[in-house]
Design a protein around this motif. Structure first.
Motif, PDB file in Angstrom:
ATOM      1  N   VAL A   1      -3.340  -8.896  -2.538  1.00  0.00           N
ATOM      2  CA  VAL A   1      -2.495  -8.105  -3.431  1.00  0.00           C
ATOM      3  C   VAL A   1      -1.131  -7.919  -2.766  1.00  0.00           C
ATOM      4  O   VAL A   1      -1.008  -7.945  -1.539  1.00  0.00           O
ATOM      5  N   GLU A   2      -0.130  -7.744  -3.593  1.00  0.00           N
ATOM      6  CA  GLU A   2       1.241  -7.653  -3.088  1.00  0.00           C
ATOM      7  C   GLU A   2       1.654  -6.229  -2.748  1.00  0.00           C
ATOM      8  O   GLU A   2       2.428  -5.994  -1.821  1.00  0.00           O
ATOM      9  N   THR A   3       1.093  -5.253  -3.484  1.00  0.00           N
ATOM     10  CA  THR A   3       1.523  -3.866  -3.289  1.00  0.00           C
ATOM     11  C   THR A   3       0.321  -2.931  -3.266  1.00  0.00           C
ATOM     12  O   THR A   3      -0.784  -3.283  -3.709  1.00  0.00           O
ATOM     13  N   VAL A   4       0.581  -1.730  -2.779  1.00  0.00           N
ATOM     14  CA  VAL A   4      -0.471  -0.704  -2.766  1.00  0.00           C
ATOM     15  C   VAL A   4      -0.853  -0.333  -4.188  1.00  0.00           C
ATOM     16  O   VAL A   4      -2.029  -0.106  -4.504  1.00  0.00           O
ATOM     17  N   ALA A   5       0.124  -0.295  -5.057  1.00  0.00           N
ATOM     18  CA  ALA A   5      -0.145   0.060  -6.451  1.00  0.00           C
ATOM     19  C   ALA A   5      -1.096  -0.948  -7.096  1.00  0.00           C
ATOM     20  O   ALA A   5      -1.996  -0.583  -7.854  1.00  0.00           O
ATOM     21  N   GLU A   6      -0.889  -2.232  -6.789  1.00  0.00           N
ATOM     22  CA  GLU A   6      -1.770  -3.266  -7.332  1.00  0.00           C
ATOM     23  C   GLU A   6      -3.183  -3.109  -6.766  1.00  0.00           C
ATOM     24  O   GLU A   6      -4.164  -3.289  -7.479  1.00  0.00           O
ATOM     25  N   LEU A   7      -3.288  -2.751  -5.472  1.00  0.00           N
ATOM     26  CA  LEU A   7      -4.589  -2.532  -4.849  1.00  0.00           C
ATOM     27  C   LEU A   7      -5.322  -1.381  -5.529  1.00  0.00           C
ATOM     28  O   LEU A   7      -6.510  -1.500  -5.873  1.00  0.00           O
ATOM     29  N   VAL A   8      -4.620  -0.284  -5.737  1.00  0.00           N
ATOM     30  CA  VAL A   8      -5.238   0.877  -6.390  1.00  0.00           C
ATOM     31  C   VAL A   8      -5.676   0.527  -7.802  1.00  0.00           C
ATOM     32  O   VAL A   8      -6.753   0.927  -8.267  1.00  0.00           O
ATOM     33  N   ASP A   9      -4.852  -0.245  -8.505  1.00  0.00           N
ATOM     34  CA  ASP A   9      -5.187  -0.638  -9.875  1.00  0.00           C
ATOM     35  C   ASP A   9      -6.475  -1.466  -9.916  1.00  0.00           C
ATOM     36  O   ASP A   9      -7.337  -1.258 -10.768  1.00  0.00           O
ATOM     37  N   LYS A  10      -6.611  -2.406  -8.957  1.00  0.00           N
ATOM     38  CA  LYS A  10      -7.815  -3.250  -8.931  1.00  0.00           C
ATOM     39  C   LYS A  10      -9.056  -2.442  -8.534  1.00  0.00           C
ATOM     40  O   LYS A  10     -10.139  -2.642  -9.077  1.00  0.00           O
ATOM     41  N   LEU A  11      -8.901  -1.547  -7.585  1.00  0.00           N
ATOM     42  CA  LEU A  11     -10.020  -0.709  -7.176  1.00  0.00           C
ATOM     43  C   LEU A  11     -10.477   0.205  -8.319  1.00  0.00           C
ATOM     44  O   LEU A  11     -11.684   0.464  -8.474  1.00  0.00           O
ATOM     45  N   LYS A  12      -9.519   0.624  -9.126  1.00  0.00           N
ATOM     46  CA  LYS A  12      -9.837   1.549 -10.220  1.00  0.00           C
ATOM     47  C   LYS A  12     -10.366   0.828 -11.455  1.00  0.00           C
ATOM     48  O   LYS A  12     -11.399   1.218 -12.010  1.00  0.00           O
TER      49      LYS A  12
END
Length: 250
Positions: A232-243
């Motif tokens: 993932v490129e950003t923390v926001a993208e990581l959080v989105d995928k985890l959620k």
């Protein structure tokens, strides 16, 4: 002091386990078998007790098919004095094993029974505890150190918070952990000598023990294959995928 060491025949830990096509169990055809690694540690510890002058006789016992004699002979080659095979082609559950070992203990009269904390095939971690309950003996599980002093057996065991040392009155049951010792390799001369050591073959019926299974295996299946990870490129993208994809965040 007589020491009884149960050993189990299992698929070698280096072998990749295959499930039968009909999912009724594990495929054992042309598969390398060996002694359960935790039981090998138990045999080694019994031998060390004998070398230290604490144990006088080591009896290796296995419950399984005719070929389980191979694992008993391995224990004899390492240094055990004699063996007992309780021959059965039936799969024996931990409670059945404990009942058979209780019957053997009544005949043999050991002061100490050392066995692996678990078998690498079923991972039950039950036999030692059940055997202690049936015999009414003291028990020390997950042992990482053994030391006999003044008629008691000091067992250092691994717990969640670190190490715990308990003093057991003999007779006792001890189950071995990985850090207890490193088993020796049997030398060729000892392997040859092991072929001449006594090995008695008996059957469960000789002890009057019912080993009928109390559990039914419905299906055996391999675990699902793990999917490849993604970057993932950003923390926001990581959080989105985890959620939204993994469902581990709410």
């Amino acid at each position: 002091m007589k020491v009884l060491v149960p050993v189990k025949r299992v698929i070698d830990y280096n072998v990749k386990v295959r499930v039968k096509s009909d999912q009724t169990g594990v495929d054992l055809a042309n598969v390398k078998m060996s002694m359960n690694p935790f039981d090998e540690i138990a045999v080694e510890e019994a031998i060390r007790l004998k070398e230290a002058g604490v144990a006088t006789e080591i009896v290796a016992i296995s419950i399984g098919p005719e070929k389980a004699q191979d694992q008993i002979r391995q224990a004899l080659a390492m240094g055990a004095d004699r063996g007992i095979l309780i021959k059965t082609d039936q799969e024996v559950e931990p409670l059945g094993v404990a009942k058979l070992l209780k019957a053997v203990a009544a005949e043999e009269g050991p002061e100490l029974i050392i066995l692996g904390k678990q078998a690498i095939d079923d991972d039950s971690n039950q036999t030692g505890q059940m055997l202690a309950a049936l015999l009414g003996w003291a028990q020390g599980t997950f042992a990482s150190k053994l030391e006999k002093k003044d008629g008691t057996l000091n067992v250092t065991r691994e717990i969640d918070g670190g190490l715990q040392t308990i003093a057991l009155k003999l007779p006792a049951i001890v189950t071995t952990d990985l850090r207890l010792n490193e088993p020796r390799y049997a030398s060729l001369p000892n392997i040859m000598k092991a072929k001449k050591k006594p090995l008695d073959v008996k059957e469960p019926g000789d002890f009057g023990v019912d080993i009928a299974p109390r559990l039914e295996t419905l299906k055996v299946a391999e675990p699902p294959k793990r999917e490849a990870g993604v970057k993932v490129e950003t923390v926001a993208e990581l959080v989105d995928k985890l959620k939204n994809e993994a469902g581990v965040l709410s």
